[in-house]
Design an enzyme around this catalytic site. Structure first.
Site, short mmCIF file in Angstrom:
data_model
loop_
_atom_site.label_atom_id
_atom_site.label_comp_id
_atom_site.label_asym_id
_atom_site.label_seq_id
_atom_site.Cartn_x
_atom_site.Cartn_y
_atom_site.Cartn_z
CD GLU A 16 -3.22 0.49 0.34
OE1 GLU A 16 -2.73 1.51 -0.19
OE2 GLU A 16 -4.42 0.21 0.27
NE ARG A 99 -5.31 -1.99 9.20
CZ ARG A 99 -5.26 -1.44 7.98
NH1 ARG A 99 -4.84 -0.20 7.82
NH2 ARG A 99 -5.66 -2.12 6.91
CG ASN A 101 -6.45 2.13 5.10
OD1 ASN A 101 -5.65 1.21 5.09
ND2 ASN A 101 -7.32 2.32 4.12
CG ASN A 145 -8.53 3.06 0.86
OD1 ASN A 145 -7.30 3.10 0.80
ND2 ASN A 145 -9.19 1.94 1.02
CG ASP A 195 -7.30 0.29 -1.80
OD1 ASP A 195 -6.85 1.16 -1.04
OD2 ASP A 195 -7.19 -0.92 -1.56
#
Length: 289
Positions: A16, A99, A101, A145, A195
């Site tokens: 990521e 959490r 991201n 995201n 995403d």
């Protein structure tokens, strides 16, 4: 051909957040579930991995040296030479099911990052200012995201993945405030979940589609889908522009929860991919705190 090439076959569980350091011609990205930062020095073709004590959602280049990390429970500075972590705060410490991201610095040098929650609407989007004070920009998010600022620095484009939409917010560089969030892109059915995201100098956004094996280029003014890049991995997670001319799109992928049968079909899942465009991207901003 509109197909990307694998340039680092690292088999990340959840690759990521790629970030290009144009001064050092170096690409950074993370493996969230692997608790790693990856660093690729292009000229030397040198690949380095830093191992962390917990998951790291995203990172940013820090103007005065080192990295800023958004980890499971808060923000940290990371010294690459000593691999030392220095906690800034623990914004989500009381929410064990959340959490951090995705996140990025804005054009002024603040850092914006959101959280992901197992409970619908229970995550938030935050700003870490240059004075290291954190503020909640908005809540009601499920999986914060992709984000990208318009080239004229007046808009923020933002993705909350389960909505399958991109929203656009008016952005005030002087205060960092976000207002008037409205939908600008509705994701077509059948290309996965939106995403990570980046933007080019023409103001078009590039969206990675998890489960869709592709990156799409969209016009956020009209919502039109302009271009599709095929990736030989289904779980496409994020992208950024890099290279000497900022015309190479670097794309991260994952292999999270894929079966052995799936991996036989996509052995490069979890790798880093590259696609040469004829379009110049916007540079990655730096955190100035």
């Amino acid at each position: 051909m509109n197909s990307a090439t694998c340039v680092q076959d690292l088999k990340s569980d959840l690759g990521e957040g790629p970030v290009w350091n144009e001064k050092k011609q170096t690409l950074y990205w993370v493996d969230i579930n692997g608790q790693k930062i990856h660093k690729w020095k292009m000229k030397q073709d040198q690949q380095i991995a830093y191992h962390l004590p917990e998951k790291v959602g995203c990172l940013a280049i820090r103007e005065q040296g080192g990295l800023l990390l958004a980890m499971e429970n808060g923000f940290y500075f990371f010294d690459e030479s000593t691999e030392e972590l220095t906690a800034i705060n623990d914004t989500e410490e009381s929410l064990s099911y959340n959490r951090f991201n995705d996140g990025k610095p804005d054009p002024v040098g603040r850092f914006y990052a959101g959280t992901i929650s197992s409970t619908k609407g229970n995550a938030s989007f935050y700003c870490l200012d240059k004075n290291l004070k954190t503020s909640r920009m908005f809540s009601g998010v499920t999986n914060s995201n992709g984000l990208a600022w318009s080239p004229d620095e007046t808009k923020l484009y933002y993705i909350d993945t389960p909505t399958k939409k991109v929203t656009v917010h008016d952005y005030d560089p002087s205060t960092g405030k976000l207002t008037n969030g409205v939908t600008c892109i509705t994701v077509p059915e059948g290309i996965g979940k939106p995403d990570g995201m980046t933007i080019d100098e023409e103001g078009m956004v590039w969206i990675a589609f998890f489960g869709g094996s592709c990156v799409g280029r969209f016009n956020p003014q009209s919502g039109e889908w302009l271009k599709k890049i095929d990736i030989p991995a289904s779980q496409v997670t994020s992208c950024t522009f890099g290279g000497t001319d900022l015309q190479t799109l670097y794309i991260t992928t994952a292999r999270k929860d894929l079966t052995e049968a799936d991996l036989d079909k996509e052995p490069l899942a979890g790798g880093l991919f590259a696609y040469n465009t004829n379009i110049r991207g916007m540079p990655s901003y730096r955190f100035k705190g």
